[in-house]
Design an enzyme around this catalytic site. Structure first.
Site, PDB file in Angstrom:
ATOM      1  CG  HIS A  77      -3.939  -1.762   0.537  1.00  0.00           C
ATOM      2  ND1 HIS A  77      -2.702  -1.423   0.043  1.00  0.00           N
ATOM      3  CD2 HIS A  77      -4.769  -0.752   0.174  1.00  0.00           C
ATOM      4  CE1 HIS A  77      -2.775  -0.261  -0.581  1.00  0.00           C
ATOM      5  NE2 HIS A  77      -4.021   0.155  -0.521  1.00  0.00           N
ATOM      6  CG  ASP A  89      -0.152  -3.778  -0.013  1.00  0.00           C
ATOM      7  OD1 ASP A  89      -1.139  -4.506  -0.269  1.00  0.00           O
ATOM      8  OD2 ASP A  89      -0.228  -2.534   0.074  1.00  0.00           O
ATOM      9  CD  GLN A 141      -0.454  12.926  -8.722  1.00  0.00           C
ATOM     10  OE1 GLN A 141      -0.300  13.699  -7.809  1.00  0.00           O
ATOM     11  NE2 GLN A 141      -1.455  13.003  -9.555  1.00  0.00           N
ATOM     12  N   GLY A 142      -1.990   9.169  -7.562  1.00  0.00           N
ATOM     13  CA  GLY A 142      -2.565   8.076  -8.325  1.00  0.00           C
ATOM     14  C   GLY A 142      -3.335   7.167  -7.390  1.00  0.00           C
ATOM     15  CG  ASP A 143      -6.226   4.772  -8.367  1.00  0.00           C
ATOM     16  OD1 ASP A 143      -6.620   4.385  -9.457  1.00  0.00           O
ATOM     17  OD2 ASP A 143      -6.730   5.681  -7.740  1.00  0.00           O
ATOM     18  CB  SER A 144      -4.105   2.062  -3.025  1.00  0.00           C
ATOM     19  OG  SER A 144      -3.812   2.957  -1.990  1.00  0.00           O
TER      20      SER A 144
END
Length: 256
Positions: free
Chosen positions: A71, A116, A207-210
């Site tokens: 995504h 994903d 908590q953090g990035d995709s």
């Protein structure tokens, strides 16, 4: 309708940069219970950037291959992407490398979020050091309740217009696919075979990035994907299941 969480700043609010096209806007990108850290503790972590702005996280699989979320790579061309590796800060330090190509899982579905996962091929190989290291892919899933961590540069409050400059992480516990889909939690049949979950009370996998790493036992077990809210009691963070998708990653890395 599914309310996707920007697990870790991929579209989190403004991310200090642009929201990647193709990502759903109704996201709650709060960071809950995180702690500042340095890249030496998470040397596989990278910042995936669009036109110079932080967009998503990712993990170093080899000197020229990055694993991230599908995504994160919708409606974008490789020419506007770069990766920063080896730095505690997304906007400076370490090294940057342009992107030669990328490949999304052919079975990725933006509505269900199955499969994903994606891989990125860098234009030039990274030089490994104490702050730039590859991480191995899990071949099996950790036990339910196993300790794990997730890292990234996610926003620190809902609706925030900026992201922290320094890398952050949170400790969570693995929630198995079957447990995550059970009546204990609120997702039910939305949890598919290509997903694994993680949760700790008062903290969250957002908590953090995709696209960023969920690590347990020193291996990559998940890729930040989606969730409801952030730190909601009955809604763990949901990740692409690396063990389930391992063969695809290995094949894609050899063919991209």
């Amino acid at each position: 309708m599914l309310k996707f969480v920007i697990l870790l700043s991929a579209v989190a609010c403004a991310l200090g940069g642009t929201v990647p096209e193709g990502l759903l806007p109704q996201l709650d990108g709060r960071i809950v219970g995180g702690t500042a850290t340095t890249i030496s503790s998470f040397p596989w972590q990278i910042s995936l950037q669009r036109s110079g702005s932080h967009s998503c996280g990712g993990s170093i699989y080899s000197a020229n291959i990055i694993v991230t979320a599908a995504h994160c790579l919708q409606s974008v061309s490789a020419s506007v992407l770069q990766v920063r590796a080896g730095s505690t800060y997304w906007s400076s330090g370490g090294v940057t490398a342009s992107v030669a190509a990328f490949k999304n899982h052919e079975g990725y579905n933006a509505n269900t979020m199955v499969n994903d996962i994606a891989i990125i091929k860098l234009s030039s190989a990274l030089s490994f050091s104490s702050t730039i290291k590859a991480i191995s892919l899990a071949s099996s899933n950790p036990a339910n309740g196993a300790a794990a961590s997730v890292s990234g540069w996610g926003t620190e409050s809902s609706g925030s217009s900026s992201i922290p400059s320094q890398l952050r992480y949170v400790n969570v516990n693995i929630v198995s696919q079957s447990n995550c889909a059970s009546s204990t939690y609120g997702y039910g049949s939305q949890i598919k075979g290509s997903m694994i979950c993680a949760y700790t009370s008062g903290k969250d996998a957002c908590q953090g990035d995709s696209g960023g790493p969920l690590v347990s036992g020193g291996v990559l077990v998940g890729v930040v994907s989606w969730g409801y809210g952030c730190a909601y009691a009955n809604y763990p963070g949901v990740y692409a299941d690396v063990a389930a998708l391992r063969s695809w990653v290995i094949s894609a890395a050899n063919s991209v």
